[in-house]
Every structure is written in structure tokens, then in C-alpha cells.
Design a protein around this motif. Sequence first.
Motif, PDB file in Angstrom:
ATOM      1  N   ALA A  52      38.231  36.767  31.939  1.00 46.34           N
ATOM      2  CA  ALA A  52      39.260  37.792  31.793  1.00 46.34           C
ATOM      3  C   ALA A  52      38.868  38.781  30.695  1.00 46.34           C
ATOM      4  O   ALA A  52      39.023  39.993  30.855  1.00 46.34           O
ATOM      5  CB  ALA A  52      40.614  37.152  31.475  1.00 46.34           C
ATOM      6  N   LEU A 103      35.853  40.959  32.008  1.00 48.19           N
ATOM      7  CA  LEU A 103      36.247  41.904  33.052  1.00 48.19           C
ATOM      8  C   LEU A 103      37.086  43.049  32.477  1.00 48.19           C
ATOM      9  O   LEU A 103      36.878  44.217  32.805  1.00 48.19           O
ATOM     10  CB  LEU A 103      37.035  41.187  34.136  1.00 48.19           C
ATOM     11  CG  LEU A 103      36.236  40.425  35.197  1.00 48.19           C
ATOM     12  CD1 LEU A 103      37.186  39.663  36.107  1.00 48.19           C
ATOM     13  CD2 LEU A 103      35.373  41.376  36.009  1.00 48.19           C
ATOM     14  N   THR A 155      35.646  46.976  32.158  1.00 42.76           N
ATOM     15  CA  THR A 155      36.300  48.075  32.877  1.00 42.76           C
ATOM     16  C   THR A 155      36.819  49.139  31.912  1.00 42.76           C
ATOM     17  O   THR A 155      36.677  50.339  32.148  1.00 42.76           O
ATOM     18  CB  THR A 155      37.462  47.536  33.726  1.00 42.76           C
ATOM     19  OG1 THR A 155      36.993  46.458  34.530  1.00 42.76           O
ATOM     20  CG2 THR A 155      38.024  48.618  34.619  1.00 42.76           C
ATOM     21  N   THR A 169      45.728  34.877  30.091  1.00 38.96           N
ATOM     22  CA  THR A 169      45.117  34.021  31.113  1.00 38.96           C
ATOM     23  C   THR A 169      45.249  32.557  30.731  1.00 38.96           C
ATOM     24  O   THR A 169      45.627  31.706  31.550  1.00 38.96           O
ATOM     25  CB  THR A 169      43.634  34.381  31.298  1.00 38.96           C
ATOM     26  OG1 THR A 169      43.540  35.702  31.831  1.00 38.96           O
ATOM     27  CG2 THR A 169      42.944  33.413  32.244  1.00 38.96           C
ATOM     28  N   LEU A 206      43.735  43.742  45.564  1.00 37.54           N
ATOM     29  CA  LEU A 206      43.265  42.725  44.626  1.00 37.54           C
ATOM     30  C   LEU A 206      44.222  41.542  44.513  1.00 37.54           C
ATOM     31  O   LEU A 206      43.789  40.386  44.523  1.00 37.54           O
ATOM     32  CB  LEU A 206      43.036  43.349  43.255  1.00 37.54           C
ATOM     33  CG  LEU A 206      41.863  44.326  43.167  1.00 37.54           C
ATOM     34  CD1 LEU A 206      41.875  45.061  41.831  1.00 37.54           C
ATOM     35  CD2 LEU A 206      40.533  43.593  43.350  1.00 37.54           C
ATOM     36  N   VAL A 207      45.516  41.812  44.355  1.00 37.69           N
ATOM     37  CA  VAL A 207      46.471  40.715  44.113  1.00 37.69           C
ATOM     38  C   VAL A 207      47.669  40.748  45.051  1.00 37.69           C
ATOM     39  O   VAL A 207      48.632  39.993  44.852  1.00 37.69           O
ATOM     40  CB  VAL A 207      46.952  40.720  42.650  1.00 37.69           C
ATOM     41  CG1 VAL A 207      45.813  40.374  41.711  1.00 37.69           C
ATOM     42  CG2 VAL A 207      47.581  42.054  42.267  1.00 37.69           C
ATOM     43  N   SER A 231      45.413  41.251  50.822  1.00 39.66           N
ATOM     44  CA  SER A 231      44.774  40.454  49.774  1.00 39.66           C
ATOM     45  C   SER A 231      44.541  39.038  50.290  1.00 39.66           C
ATOM     46  O   SER A 231      45.390  38.472  50.981  1.00 39.66           O
ATOM     47  CB  SER A 231      45.664  40.411  48.530  1.00 39.66           C
ATOM     48  OG  SER A 231      45.187  39.457  47.598  1.00 39.66           O
ATOM     49  N   ALA A 266      41.231  32.122  39.685  1.00 35.72           N
ATOM     50  CA  ALA A 266      40.760  33.463  40.037  1.00 35.72           C
ATOM     51  C   ALA A 266      41.917  34.445  40.090  1.00 35.72           C
ATOM     52  O   ALA A 266      41.813  35.578  39.583  1.00 35.72           O
ATOM     53  CB  ALA A 266      40.042  33.426  41.396  1.00 35.72           C
ATOM     54  N   VAL A 299      42.403  37.815  37.655  1.00 33.73           N
ATOM     55  CA  VAL A 299      42.481  39.170  38.210  1.00 33.73           C
ATOM     56  C   VAL A 299      43.791  39.841  37.826  1.00 33.73           C
ATOM     57  O   VAL A 299      43.816  41.004  37.413  1.00 33.73           O
ATOM     58  CB  VAL A 299      42.314  39.143  39.747  1.00 33.73           C
ATOM     59  CG1 VAL A 299      42.541  40.534  40.329  1.00 33.73           C
ATOM     60  CG2 VAL A 299      40.929  38.648  40.113  1.00 33.73           C
ATOM     61  N   VAL A 338      43.936  40.750  34.064  1.00 31.38           N
ATOM     62  CA  VAL A 338      43.053  41.886  33.776  1.00 31.38           C
ATOM     63  C   VAL A 338      43.701  43.182  34.247  1.00 31.38           C
ATOM     64  O   VAL A 338      43.675  44.194  33.536  1.00 31.38           O
ATOM     65  CB  VAL A 338      41.674  41.681  34.429  1.00 31.38           C
ATOM     66  CG1 VAL A 338      40.860  42.974  34.404  1.00 31.38           C
ATOM     67  CG2 VAL A 338      40.912  40.577  33.720  1.00 31.38           C
ATOM     68  N   LEU A 339      44.295  43.169  35.442  1.00 29.18           N
ATOM     69  CA  LEU A 339      44.991  44.366  35.925  1.00 29.18           C
ATOM     70  C   LEU A 339      46.114  44.769  34.979  1.00 29.18           C
ATOM     71  O   LEU A 339      46.298  45.956  34.677  1.00 29.18           O
ATOM     72  CB  LEU A 339      45.557  44.116  37.319  1.00 29.18           C
ATOM     73  CG  LEU A 339      44.607  44.293  38.494  1.00 29.18           C
ATOM     74  CD1 LEU A 339      45.321  43.943  39.803  1.00 29.18           C
ATOM     75  CD2 LEU A 339      44.086  45.717  38.574  1.00 29.18           C
TER      76      LEU A 339
END
Length: 313
Positions: free
Chosen positions: A1, A4, A8, A46, A121-122, A227, A296, A300, A303-304
Motif C-alpha cells: 500500500a 503503490l 502514484t 491497510t 478497480l474496486v 471489477s 488485495a 487497492v 491506496v485509492l
Amino acid sequence: AFLLAFGTLALIQVKVQRPLLLLERFVPGAGWIEALALAAYAAFLTEKLLDPAQVSRWRTRAWAIFSAVFFGQLALGLSGFETFLMTGKLHLPVPAMIVAGPLYRGGGLLMPILFGAALLLVGPAWCSHLCYIGAWDNALARTRRRPRPLPGWARHGRLAMLALVVLAALGLRWAGVPGTVAAVAGLAFGLTGVALMVLWSRRTGTMAHCIAFCPVGWLATTLGRVSPFRMRIGSSCTACNACTFTCRYDALRPEHLEAGRPGPNCTLCGDCLASCRTMLIEYRFPGLSPRHARAAFVVVVTVLQALFLGVAR
């Protein structure tokens, strides 16, 4: 996490000409400090969300922080501190405007693109982690200890609202209605949703705005199926209904448990995990074990959220 998120944000820091990271706008080079802080936040969140017993508590806290930062920046921008705005062209912070805005203006696809990327993504987790208004509905619904199911007709409400929003936006555009009038109409729609939260979500303990009124919620739970993340209920489920009383999205009714998967309102929030004594509610992702699928997903989605905290205005 952490990697990533930082990777980004570093790309954004280097490639985007007008600084998107807020600290960079005040002190040159400080965007790197903000990127590190947001990456550390993603790692911390996370770790908390990987513990089923803490999912509900920390998801709610993080979601509330996300909404407070978003609207805090908006309030500062409207007060004259334009540094806190993305640009000088304001977008009403009403989720329905993600659809209505581009239809009325005939352009301006940034928000639909961000929304679509989140769905890829999610999936429907947009509604339980990334929607700036949804956090309000969540907070008001939780004033009641146990949620109650909504009436059967409520599940059709969002689709009806989507049709209304699309027709209204196109009608206002074709009629040549000024932008100020269209903005007032959008604001009225948003305030109606807030009233539903106060009057309906608080009374039922179920997120009535999100699952019976918000047209973007319907899009998220329907189009979000692109997704690959899913939630499934093991065949050994005893239908004890303990999870039913933790789901604020009315997605774990007895018929859903019998079918072996949550109902169409499920947003992958994970609040139900700790309530299942037999641990039969699992995340699924092609090629991964349930444990790794959940890991996972958590990586994700956190991070978003960290990215949106850094750049969403």
C-alpha cells in the motif's frame, strides 16, 4: 500500500504542471512530504482494515476523515482561498452531478472518468469508501444500533432517480436554462438526499439515501460488477442472521444468505466479516485464495482513498 500510493503520487508530483498536491501549492518541494504522509496513511489504514474485528470502526473513521477533508477544502475555496480548489470552475459536490453535469454542459468528463476508474478497480466499494456524501449517510444510519430492512419498493428508487436526473439534465440543456438555475436544481436534489438521511436513515439504521435515492449508487453497484472483486457466503452457512444486523446496505437478507452471495446493494465494505462466527463470508478474486483476495482489495481501496485525499478537490 505504501509503495503503490507513494509511486502514484510521485508520478502526479512530477508530471502534472499545476501542482495537485496541496502542500506543493504553498511551499515548493513540500508535495513530496505530503506524498510520503499519504503513503504512510495508506499503509496504516491497510493494517487496520486487514483485521476483520476492526474493519467497521476504521472504515468509518477513515471515510469520515475523507469527507471532512473534501468539504473542508471546498469551504475554504468558497471563502476566497482559491488555492484549495482544483480550478476556478466549481463542480457541485452532489454525487448525481457526476452524471448530470456532463450531460448538461455537453462536456467535462473528469469526474465520470475518475468514477469509472474506481469502478474498474474496486467496483461498488466507491459507495463505502470513496463517496464524499456517503460518509454522512453512514454516520446518521449508525445512530441506530441495528439496521432494519427497507420496503421492497425502495430498491427501485435509485433507478427511477437516475432516469429523472438524466432527463432533467438533458431537458435543462435543450431548453437553454442558465447554469445558475441548473446549479440550484442540482443543489435542491442534493439537499433532498440529505433530508432523507436525517429522516429515513436515522430511523431505520439503514443507509436509505445510498440504496434508495442516489443514482450514482445504482451505477456503482450495477456497473461495478466489471471489477473482479466479489463477496461470497460459504455453503455451510447456518443462516444465524448475525451478519444481517451489521449490514447497513440491506444486502444480507435471509434470501441472500440462502443464495450464497450478498444482495445487489453490497458495496464490499466488509463490516459483516467480524459478525460471522464461522468465517464463511469471504472476498473472491480469480486466481487468489480468499485471504489474498481480501488483502488485495484492502490494499487497492486504501491506496485509492489516499490518492483521492491528496488530489480530489
